[in-house]
Enzyme design. Sequence first.
Site, short mmCIF file in Angstrom:
data_model
loop_
_atom_site.label_atom_id
_atom_site.label_comp_id
_atom_site.label_asym_id
_atom_site.label_seq_id
_atom_site.Cartn_x
_atom_site.Cartn_y
_atom_site.Cartn_z
N PHE A 105 38.77 31.50 34.40
CA PHE A 105 38.69 31.59 35.85
C PHE A 105 37.37 32.27 36.21
CE2 PHE A 105 43.14 31.47 34.70
CZ PHE A 105 43.65 30.52 35.57
N VAL B 79 39.94 35.76 32.82
CA VAL B 79 39.30 35.97 34.11
C VAL B 79 37.96 36.67 33.88
CG1 VAL B 79 39.55 37.12 36.35
CG2 VAL B 79 41.56 36.14 35.23
N CYS B 80 36.90 36.10 34.43
CA CYS B 80 35.57 36.68 34.27
C CYS B 80 35.53 38.04 34.95
CB CYS B 80 34.52 35.77 34.88
SG CYS B 80 32.84 36.46 34.81
N VAL B 81 35.23 39.08 34.18
CA VAL B 81 35.29 40.45 34.68
C VAL B 81 34.31 40.70 35.82
CG1 VAL B 81 33.73 41.36 32.90
CG2 VAL B 81 35.36 42.89 34.01
N ALA C 56 35.37 38.71 38.97
CA ALA C 56 36.63 39.23 39.49
C ALA C 56 36.44 40.57 40.18
CB ALA C 56 37.65 39.36 38.36
#
Length: 129
Positions: free
Chosen positions: A40, A78-80, A83
């Site tokens: 994501f 999820v891309c830190v 996000a």
Amino acid sequence: MSSFTLLVTSAPFSEQNAYSAYRFALAAVQAKHTVNGIFFYQSGTLNGSSLQLTPSDEFDLYAAWKSLANDHKVPLMVCVSAASKRGIITTEDAQDSDNPHFSLTAPFESVGLGELAILMKNSDRLVQF
């Protein structure tokens, strides 16, 4: 059988793309293909927010993602950086920044862009939604 990496860049309810990604992933695993992971990115990171409240008469995409991950062992990444810009952070990140709130919980995991490169390397196809 083929192996896939899915890249979701759309928010859960702004367009149909995130739902289409879920349906694609579900169809793939049911057809005995491998989904190495779902990454994501950008607005797609909003799919990982545990603070979503879905009306009872609508499809609960957040619950569907969790079920897909738990039932079929599909990693939800999820891309830190993308996000955190959107307020999607883990418990650890919230504690590190003295923030009392967090919204990213298992089975979603916070990862860097390097994980996307690894997923792509290990998959036959990349499909973006």
